[in-house]
Design an enzyme around this catalytic site. Structure first.
Site, PDB file in Angstrom:
ATOM      1  CD  GLU A  82      -0.885   8.596   0.867  1.00 60.28           C
ATOM      2  OE1 GLU A  82      -1.099   9.830   0.799  1.00 60.28           O
ATOM      3  OE2 GLU A  82      -0.146   8.067   1.701  1.00 60.28           O
ATOM      4  CD  GLU A 141       3.391  -4.014 -10.459  1.00 58.87           C
ATOM      5  OE1 GLU A 141       4.542  -4.194 -10.874  1.00 58.87           O
ATOM      6  OE2 GLU A 141       2.737  -4.856  -9.856  1.00 58.87           O
ATOM      7  CB  ILE A 166     -10.792 -10.485 -36.261  1.00 55.72           C
ATOM      8  CG1 ILE A 166      -9.569  -9.766 -36.844  1.00 55.72           C
ATOM      9  CG2 ILE A 166     -11.002 -11.843 -36.948  1.00 55.72           C
ATOM     10  CD1 ILE A 166      -8.234 -10.472 -36.603  1.00 55.72           C
ATOM     11  N   GLY A 192     -19.479  -8.419 -34.307  1.00 55.89           N
ATOM     12  CA  GLY A 192     -20.426  -8.319 -33.190  1.00 55.89           C
ATOM     13  C   GLY A 192     -20.177  -9.374 -32.126  1.00 55.89           C
ATOM     14  CB  ALA A 209      -0.944  -0.012   1.205  1.00 50.79           C
TER      15      ALA A 209
END
Ligand SMILES: Cc1cc2nc3c(=O)[nH]c(=O)nc-3n(C[C@H](O)[C@H](O)[C@H](O)COP(=O)(O)OP(=O)(O)OC[C@H]3O[C@@H](n4cnc5c(N)ncnc54)[C@H](O)[C@@H]3O)c2cc1C
Length: 389
Positions: free
Chosen positions: A130, A363, A337, A340, A127
């Site tokens: 922020e 990263e 390619i 839909g 961590a």
């Protein structure tokens, strides 16, 4: 110059290829079904079961030193394996690893954090980001203030991978405001039961990171990882360790996607001919194949530099930048390619489309990789002739 794999590399790579074919690919339909009803593709117990199955054949801790029960296979091998795993979107990874910076723990911390993480009994999260500090990680504001033998942490972290599941975090906090990232940031190992809270963040991907809040969280000084004030260096080591592994995984995903595109182009007919006969489609196939090949060598070159103990930062940034951009272009072409059908949720193309987008962000964003690459050249730390000089 020898571009061939050694017998050992081929053997290990082929084992993983077979493992993916036999154990991972058959899970894909169920993983898709679950994700489409908002559930995790793999339950932690299922992931663990697969990891233990791989362990029976010795696949455990690909980059973990042997003294901790790992294989210590090195960068090139790790990149080759990651590419094989990337051929499936099933969120599988080998067990037996821990964040590289946990190896800087002292003996007591190793027993409490490192070894249980390697064993899979504990889960960590890293961590630093922020709300006000992402690319500019030096701008973090989360603070830790000393109170007797303890430190009191206050602040907010965001986008933390694994933050919802982790039972401890490696959190980076400012311990000396004057010095900031130049000797004033410290890394703390903080158990969840110390009182930090996590909230899931919904993303366009299939797994969500977390926001973490620290409201007067008290941590004993013995939980400092490394030294007071040396945390920013640890953070950079964590970020720098595996930049080549993210694009390595993308190699496999792009190979699989292109194979899907080729298969579809061969069978889908319009105006009386398979679309594979059309130059527009052939060029998409050709460009993608060239780019996958280029990516493969950029990644393997960076991994080779890691194995040689060379400064691999330039090569890693190049592999990460190119991998992020090209994987996104390739998945977009393969979706095109498929027409839909590519846009539907019947096929996993749209899932990869969403997942690969992240590669250009975490990263180190594309822009930050470019900044690193250009600065290294402008300052003379790297040459446009690359490794060969
Ligand atoms: C799914 C996910 C998982 C993550 N996991 C983790 C984790 O486990 N732990 C952790 O600490 N963080 C994690 N992150 C955070 C991630 O590393 C940051 O999101 C990333 O570094 C970008 O920071 P930011 O989002 O604040 O964007 P910003 O830094 O605000 O950037 C916004 C835009 O400006 C551009 N930009 C910024 N600076 C410059 C510059 N100097 N020149 C040109 N362009 C610039 C960026 O490239 C970007 O396009 C994760 C993010 C995501 C989305």
């Amino acid at each position: 110059m020898d571009f061939s794999l050694t017998d050992e590399q081929r053997e290990v790579r082929d084992w993983v290829r077979t493992f993916v074919r036999k154990e991972i690919l058959p899970l894909e339909p169920e993983v898709l079904r679950r994700e489409r009803t908002g559930r995790p593709g793999l339950e932690p117990s299922e992931l663990r079961e697969l990891q233990l199955k791989a362990k029976e054949s010795g696949f455990w801790g690909v980059l973990t030193p042997e003294e901790y029960g790992g294989m210590n296979l090195g960068g090139v091998m790790a990149a080759l394996l990651e590419a094989e795993l990337g051929r499936s979107f099933v969120p599988f990874r080998f067990g037996g690893s821990a964040d590289n910076i946990l190896f800087f723990a002292n003996e007591e911390q190793k027993e409490t954090y490192l070894k249980p993480t390697i064993a899979g009994d504990r889960k960590s999260c890293f961590a630093i980001t922020e709300p006000g500090a992402g690319s500019d990680a030096r701008a973090i504001r989360t603070s830790a203030r000393q109170d007797g033998d303890d430190w009191i942490i206050n602040g907010e972290k965001t986008f933390i991978t694994g933050g919802n599941e982790a039972d401890f975090t490696m959190v980076f906090a400012v311990t000396d405001k004057e010095k900031g990232a130049n000797g004033g940031v410290t890394c703390f190992l903080v158990d969840r039961d110390a009182g930090w809270k996590s909230h899931p963040i919904d993303t366009m991907g299939e797994w969500g990171p977390a926001a973490l809040t620290f409201d007067n969280v008290r941590v004993p000084a013995r939980n400092i990882l490394g030294e007071v004030g040396r945390g920013f260096e640890l953070a950079m080591r964590w970020i720098g360790q595996g930049r080549y592994l993210l694009p390595a995984r993308a190699i496999g995903s792009c190979e699989r996607l292109l194979e899907m595109g080729i298969d579809y182009a061969r069978t889908r007919e319009t105006f009386g001919q398979p679309i594979a006969e059309r130059q527009a489609i052939q060029w998409m196939i050709a460009d993608s194949a060239v780019e996958i090949e280029a990516l493969r060598w950029l990644v393997l070159h960076a991994a080779w530099q890691v194995d040689q103990g060379m400064d691999s930062r330039q090569a890693q940034s190049m592999a990460k930048l190119y991998g992020g951009i090209k994987a996104n272009e390739i998945v977009d072409r393969v979706l095109q390619i498929h027409g839909g059908m590519g846009y539907t949720r019947e096929l996993p193309v749209e899932r990869w489309y969403r997942e690969l987008r992240l590669l250009r962000i975490y990263e180190g964003t594309d822009e930050i990789q470019r900044r690193t690459i250009a600065r290294n050249l402008l300052k003379g730390h790297a040459s446009v002739s690359g490794t060969l000089g």
